[in-house]
Each structure stands twice: as structure tokens, then as C-alpha cells.
Design a protein around this motif. Structure first.
Motif, short mmCIF file in Angstrom:
data_model
loop_
_atom_site.label_atom_id
_atom_site.label_comp_id
_atom_site.label_asym_id
_atom_site.label_seq_id
_atom_site.Cartn_x
_atom_site.Cartn_y
_atom_site.Cartn_z
N THR A 1 0.79 -1.37 -0.16
CA THR A 1 0.35 -0.16 -0.43
C THR A 1 0.71 1.18 0.19
O THR A 1 0.54 2.24 -0.74
CB THR A 1 -1.06 -0.02 1.12
N ILE B 1 3.15 1.75 -3.79
CA ILE B 1 1.85 2.29 -4.29
C ILE B 1 1.57 3.08 -4.10
O ILE B 1 0.82 4.53 -5.42
CB ILE B 1 0.27 1.03 -4.54
N GLU B 2 1.18 4.19 -3.40
CA GLU B 2 0.60 5.04 -2.70
C GLU B 2 2.06 6.53 -3.16
O GLU B 2 1.88 7.28 -3.89
CB GLU B 2 0.35 5.06 -1.69
N THR C 1 2.41 6.46 -7.50
CA THR C 1 0.66 7.12 -7.47
C THR C 1 1.55 8.27 -7.35
O THR C 1 1.12 9.71 -8.30
CB THR C 1 -0.45 7.15 -7.20
N THR D 1 4.61 -2.91 -10.25
CA THR D 1 3.70 -3.38 -9.30
C THR D 1 3.86 -4.42 -9.46
O THR D 1 3.61 -5.33 -8.93
CB THR D 1 2.68 -2.53 -9.89
N ARG E 1 -4.71 1.45 -7.63
CA ARG E 1 -3.82 2.56 -6.83
C ARG E 1 -5.59 2.87 -6.33
O ARG E 1 -5.95 2.13 -5.08
CB ARG E 1 -3.55 3.96 -6.44
#
Length: 374
Positions: A141, A144-145, A148, A290, A366
Motif C-alpha cells: 500500500t 503504490i501510494e 502514484t 507493480t 491505486r
């Protein structure tokens, strides 16, 4: 407060990496060493002899590191300076005396070095011992944050292997491990309205095998030759810097009001990637990495697959150690579903999309991931 440096590695590029520790009492036999920073000493090749890092390569990586330093999920840089002359005795004594090239540079009175100090950010994901599927989900998490957030500024890491992801369980505000992305050597990004990227035209770069990140490099090259890149709206003042560019033709494609779309064509005779324009934005690259991250967390960290029957899920049975098996199972299934959604065969159009949600960027992925965590 005293400081101590310990040599961590001597890489093939001759970069010297030191771990910085602080401690209270030098005279005490029971010294409590605390991680406090990381030092990179990079010899610079200013005369083109190849004994050191390319100056242009180093400038680009430093600029990207500084620009991302204040963003959540990226390593923080605290200082950088260029020095010349022989290394101090305290540094030279820690080097490998059998490495003649390194010792020669360390003792040279004319050698230039870039010295960078970074905050300590933990151990690599490659070396980190993963404890649970929920912890894997927490790590993913955060990654991916961060990806992004950087993608909004047209950033692509392009080399997000498990060695370039750090996990810290010591200096955190909560029980979650803190995740940090490092090493922007191959990255593409924008710094002060200047587009920076590295031409990955070296055929040898794509010949690696054995570890999954080598396969991702090859998927990147395939994607760059088959997928239409994203046109990036940028200010008219933006210029382009290419690292290791043999030939660059800069062309203005469109001009609408205050924005311009840049397209560059790099030609490298005899290169396996001579038809690829590495300056362009390929959001699929972030999705490919990813998939790599999910592959690493699911298959390479020693956790056993975990599935539960619907009845046990509803009951929320607890494991013998007090862990919530239902939560563990949900975390595992969420990771597996995400892994399938960004399968390279699916992204490259080699397989049919069986999912309701189709993603074309990390931001879209995301959003899906956040909805599954809600």
C-alpha cells in the motif's frame, strides 16, 4: 553524540556506501549503536577514462533524488558536496586493499568525488523478513501510494527491484513498517521544468536472467516498442536532458495555448533498442514494476499461500498465535487479485482481460486497491 561509519558495499561501479551510526559513550564497553544515516561516495569520471561514474549520470540521479526528497515514500537527502583529493585515512583503511582500481582512486590527489548523505531508511525488501500477509499488504500500500504520487509529476522509476526498496521497522510512528524508494539511476522525471531520462540502449542491459527484475526490463523494452506512449503536457520552458544519448532530435509536435508536447527520437546504430524513445512517458512501466513488487511479496518472501472457506471467514477464526486468519486470508487474496490484474501478458494485450476493472496507470490501480482496502 559520536558517529561511526561502516563500509556496507563496494559496488561494481566503485561507489562506496557507508552506514552511519551514532552512539553516546565512546569509552563504554557496552556501546549502543543507532542507525543515523547512509553515505554514498561516488568517484567521478571527469576525463572520460571510465574510472568512475559518468558526471552527467550522477548529476541526473542527484537532481531526481533532491526533487523527490520531500515526497512521502522516497529517500530523504540531507547533504551533498563535491570534493577532490585522496580519501581521509579513516575511509581508506576500510577499503579492500586488493581492489587496485579503488585504492588508486582513493589515493589520487586529483580524483573528484561526490559525497551524498541520505537518511537511514532500513534494510532492502530483498533482505527483509516478511512476517504476515497483512504486513505484505501494508508494504505494498505504501509503495503504490508513493508511485502514484510521483507519477503525477511524470516520474517513472524504471528499476524498482527489491534492492531499491527499503523497509524500516525501527523508526516508525505506528506498528506499520515504513517503506522508502531509493536509487533513481534509470528513472525518468521532471526537475525544474527539465525532462530527465536515461537511454537504455545498451543491448547487454537486457541480457540478464535468473531474477524476475531482468524479465521486467525485457517487458519494458517490448512495451516501449508496441505501446503508444502518453503525450505529456508540459510548459513551453521545459528542456530535455538525456543521459548517454548518442543522437537526439527534438521536435515540437503540438502547440496549444501555453503547453507543448515534446517528442524525441534517439538513434543508436546497432542497438537492440535503437527504435525506442526512452524520453517518452510509458505509464505501463510503473504497472510492470507493480507486478514485480507483488510477485516478490507473494512468491519470494517465504509466506505460505493462505485460503479460507467462506464459513471460516464469516466466523473470523483466530490463529493459534492470536492472529486473525480471516484478515490474513483477505490480505493474501487481495494481493493475488492485484497480481493477476497487472499481469504483463494482460498489459501487453497478449491475454484477454477477465476483470471488470481495467487499469492503464498506477493511479487507476491505486484507486482499485484502495477500494478493496476500504
Amino acid at each position: 553524540m559520536r558517529k561511526h561509519l561502516t563500509l556496507l558495499s563496494n559496488t561494481s561501479s566503485n561507489n562506496l556506501i557507508f552506514m552511519e551510526f551514532t552512539y553516546q559513550d565512546y569509552s563504554s564497553t557496552d556501546v549502543n549503536l543507532v542507525h543515523s544515516g547512509v553515505w554514498k561516495i561516488i568517484p567521478l569520471d571527469v576525463d572520460g577514462t571510465g574510472t568512475g561514474a559518468s558526471v552527467s549520470n550522477t548529476i541526473q540521479e542527484l537532481a531526481l533524488t533532491m526533487s523527490l526528497s520531500n515526497k512521502r515514500g522516497f529517500v530523504n537527502i540531507t547533504s551533498s558536496k563535491v570534493v577532490y583529493g585522496p580519501c581521509p585515512a579513516s575511509i581508506a583503511e576500510s577499503l579492500d586493499n586488493e581492489d587496485e582500481e579503488v585504492m588508486k582512486m582513493a589515493q589520487s590527489s586529483s580524483q573528484l568525488f561526490l559525497i551524498v548523505r541520505l537518511d537511514y531508511a532500513g534494510v532492502t525488501l530483498k533482505d527483509f523478513k516478511l512476517e504476515s500477509w497483512q504486513q505484505a499488504s501494508q508494504i505494498f500500500t505504501q509503495l503504490i501510494e508513493a508511485m502514484t504520487l510521483a507519477e503525477r509529476d511524470h516520474y517513472e522509476h524504471r528499476d524498482l527491484s527489491s534492492s531499491n526498496i527499503l523497509i524500516d521497522t525501527e523508526n516508525t510512528d505506528n506498528s506499520y513498517p515504513r517503506v522508502t524508494i531509493i536509487d533513481h539511476a534509470l528513472a525518468r522525471g521532471v526537475v525544474s521544468n527539465q525532462l530527465m531520462y536515461r537511454d537504455l540502449y545498451d543491448a547487454d542491459f537486457f541480457k540478464g536472467s535468473g531474477e524476475y527484475h531482468h524479465t521486467i526490463y525485457k517487458y519494458m523494452r517490448r512495451a516501449a516498442t508496441t505501446v503508444i506512449p502518453t503525450k505529456m503536457a508540459i510548459p513551453n520552458s521545459m528542456s530535455t536532458t538525456s543521459i548517454n544519448t548518442v543522437g537526439t532530435d527534438m521536435t515540437t509536435m503540438t502547440n496549444h495555448s501555453s503547453t507543448t508536447t515534446l517528442s524525441t527520437t534517439t538513434t543508436v546504430p546497432g542497438s537492440a533498442s535503437s527504435s525506442v524513445d526512452w524520453s517518452k512517458s510509458y505509464p505501463m512501466f510503473n504497472l510492470l514494476w507493480t507486478h514485480y513488487i507483488l510477485h516478490t511479496l507473494i512468491f519470494e518472501k517465504g509466506l505460505k499461500p493462505l485460503k479460507m472457506s467462506p464459513i471460516l471467514k464469516r466466523q473470523g477464526r483466530l490463529a493459534a498465535g492470536g492472529g486473525d486468519v480471516a484478515a490474513e486470508s483477505e490480505a493474501y487474496e487481495r494481493l493475488i487479485q492485484g497480481y493477476r490484474m497487472v499481469d504483463p501478458g494482460l498489459l501487453l494485450g497478449k491475454r484477454k482481460n477477465r476483470y471488470v476493472v481495467e487499469v492503464h496507470s498506477v493511479a487507476q490501480f491505486r484507486d482499485w486497491w484502495a477500494s478493496r482496502n476500504a
